[in-house]
Design a protein around this motif. Structure first.
Motif, PDB file in Angstrom:
ATOM      1  N   LYS A   3       0.863  -1.185   0.000  1.00 26.93           N
ATOM      2  CA  LYS A   3       0.000   0.000   0.000  1.00 26.93           C
ATOM      3  C   LYS A   3       0.895   1.228   0.000  1.00 26.93           C
ATOM      4  O   LYS A   3       1.679   1.437   0.938  1.00 26.93           O
ATOM      5  CB  LYS A   3      -0.875  -0.051   1.265  1.00 26.93           C
ATOM      6  N   ILE A   7      -3.929   8.703  -2.900  1.00 30.32           N
ATOM      7  CA  ILE A   7      -4.077   9.593  -4.061  1.00 30.32           C
ATOM      8  C   ILE A   7      -5.371  10.377  -4.020  1.00 30.32           C
ATOM      9  O   ILE A   7      -5.543  11.343  -4.749  1.00 30.32           O
ATOM     10  CB  ILE A   7      -3.999   8.820  -5.402  1.00 30.32           C
ATOM     11  N   LYS A  17      -2.430   4.232  -3.838  1.00 30.68           N
ATOM     12  CA  LYS A  17      -1.649   3.579  -4.893  1.00 30.68           C
ATOM     13  C   LYS A  17      -1.089   2.283  -4.345  1.00 30.68           C
ATOM     14  O   LYS A  17      -0.978   2.118  -3.121  1.00 30.68           O
ATOM     15  CB  LYS A  17      -0.465   4.478  -5.277  1.00 30.68           C
ATOM     16  N   THR A  18      -0.670   1.408  -5.233  1.00 29.53           N
ATOM     17  CA  THR A  18       0.050   0.196  -4.821  1.00 29.53           C
ATOM     18  C   THR A  18       1.317   0.113  -5.669  1.00 29.53           C
ATOM     19  O   THR A  18       1.528   0.944  -6.553  1.00 29.53           O
ATOM     20  CB  THR A  18      -0.787  -1.079  -5.067  1.00 29.53           C
ATOM     21  N   ASP A  19       2.108  -0.926  -5.431  1.00 30.44           N
ATOM     22  CA  ASP A  19       3.331  -1.066  -6.242  1.00 30.44           C
ATOM     23  C   ASP A  19       3.021  -1.614  -7.643  1.00 30.44           C
ATOM     24  O   ASP A  19       3.918  -1.772  -8.456  1.00 30.44           O
ATOM     25  CB  ASP A  19       4.400  -1.902  -5.522  1.00 30.44           C
ATOM     26  N   GLU A  21       0.898  -0.502 -10.922  1.00 27.75           N
ATOM     27  CA  GLU A  21       0.189   0.702 -11.422  1.00 27.75           C
ATOM     28  C   GLU A  21      -1.240   0.407 -11.864  1.00 27.75           C
ATOM     29  O   GLU A  21      -2.041   1.315 -12.055  1.00 27.75           O
ATOM     30  CB  GLU A  21       0.982   1.361 -12.555  1.00 27.75           C
ATOM     31  N   ASN A  22      -1.559  -0.875 -12.051  1.00 29.76           N
ATOM     32  CA  ASN A  22      -2.917  -1.240 -12.477  1.00 29.76           C
ATOM     33  C   ASN A  22      -3.863  -1.467 -11.308  1.00 29.76           C
ATOM     34  O   ASN A  22      -5.030  -1.801 -11.519  1.00 29.76           O
ATOM     35  CB  ASN A  22      -2.877  -2.509 -13.330  1.00 29.76           C
ATOM     36  N   PHE A  24      -5.333  -0.274  -7.310  1.00 30.79           N
ATOM     37  CA  PHE A  24      -5.453   0.659  -6.183  1.00 30.79           C
ATOM     38  C   PHE A  24      -6.005  -0.112  -4.971  1.00 30.79           C
ATOM     39  O   PHE A  24      -6.593  -1.190  -5.137  1.00 30.79           O
ATOM     40  CB  PHE A  24      -6.477   1.775  -6.492  1.00 30.79           C
ATOM     41  N   ALA A  83      -7.200  -0.147 -11.055  1.00 34.90           N
ATOM     42  CA  ALA A  83      -7.004   1.309 -11.130  1.00 34.90           C
ATOM     43  C   ALA A  83      -7.820   1.873 -12.288  1.00 34.90           C
ATOM     44  O   ALA A  83      -7.740   1.367 -13.406  1.00 34.90           O
ATOM     45  CB  ALA A  83      -5.524   1.614 -11.340  1.00 34.90           C
TER      46      ALA A  83
END
Ligand code: TMP
Length: 237
Positions: A3, A7, A17-19, A21-22, A24, A83
């Motif tokens: 985590k 945003i 955001k998470t590590d 990019e697709n 959340f 995301a």
């Protein structure tokens, strides 16, 4: 799944955001507001109720062919989601007259509509989410024609499935609000939540209000009602 930074913080949820990019993480709060934030309070346990309930309903809708942002529930209040960029539209479907519709058109609450009504509001807190129509949406380029058609088609299918789902647990679906998001590849999917915050649900036998109107209108038994709705949904889901 890591985590990362927040945003967005809305009135009822935070998004992180998470590590990847697709993906959340949404984190549901107990905070409750009404009348565009004029009335503020807390509904103890609401975050957990809405998280679990939305996840059950989104999984049910996936089976009916509606793509949703749901990926995996992480904890009582947190869910991993796809995301998306939220379309700045609130889609409201009404089956029975209530709330702002009754006020605006001078119709008593509780009249079963001859057909469902789909309304759009422009999602903008500063303006108080004003009502808009298809022309506004296209002229202001809030969505493309294809996106708008998809949003409407999905919303009617969601209504049919939700009405049936809730009726089986003794609840009438009076009206509800949904929001859609755009994935990185442009695909439109159902996002946000479906919960007693975003639906009007009346007990099918007694017509008792089983949703956020208990908070909006100071009807009492707010926490108990959210728990009762969740327990019915869990029995079915
Ligand atoms: P309304 O009658 O106040 O326009 O509400 C219609 C439905 O939309 C009702 O089920 C509550 C839901 N709703 C939201 O989820 N968020 C909002 O900000 C508003 C105003 C309504």
């Amino acid at each position: 799944m890591k985590k990362l930074g927040m945003i967005y913080e809305g009135k009822a949820k935070k998004v992180f955001k998470t590590d990847d990019e697709n993906l959340f993480i949404v984190d549901y709060k107990d905070d409750a507001t009404a009348f565009n934030g004029l009335k503020k309070g807390q509904i103890s346990g609401k975050g957990a109720v809405n998280n679990v309930m939305a996840n059950i309903i989104f999984q049910m809708l996936e089976k009916k062919g509606i793509p949703t942002h749901f990926v995996e529930q992480l904890s009582e209040r947190e869910t991993l989601v796809t995301a998306v960029k939220i379309l700045p539209l609130e889609v409201i479907i009404r089956n029975v007259t209530a709330g702002s519709f009754s006020k605006r058109y001078g119709v008593e609450e509780g009249r079963v509509l001859a057909r469902p009504i789909l309304e759009f509001s422009y999602k903008n807190d500063e303006l108080g989410d004003p009502l808009i129509n298809d022309d506004h949406i296209l002229a202001l380029e809030l969505a493309t024609e294809e996106e708008l058609e998809e949003v409407k088609r999905y919303s009617y299918i969601i209504n049919d499935n939700l009405k049936e789902f809730f009726l089986e647990i003794g609840l009438k679906l009076v009206d509800f609000k949904v929001e859609f998001g755009k994935q990185m590849d442009g695909k439109i999917i159902l996002a946000d939540e479906i919960s007693p915050d975003t639906c009007r649900l009346w007990d099918a036998v007694t017509n008792e209000k089983m949703d956020k109107d208990r908070f909006r209108r100071d009807l009492g038994n707010v926490e108990e009602t959210y728990q009762e709705v969740l327990s019915r949904v869990q029995k079915k889901g």
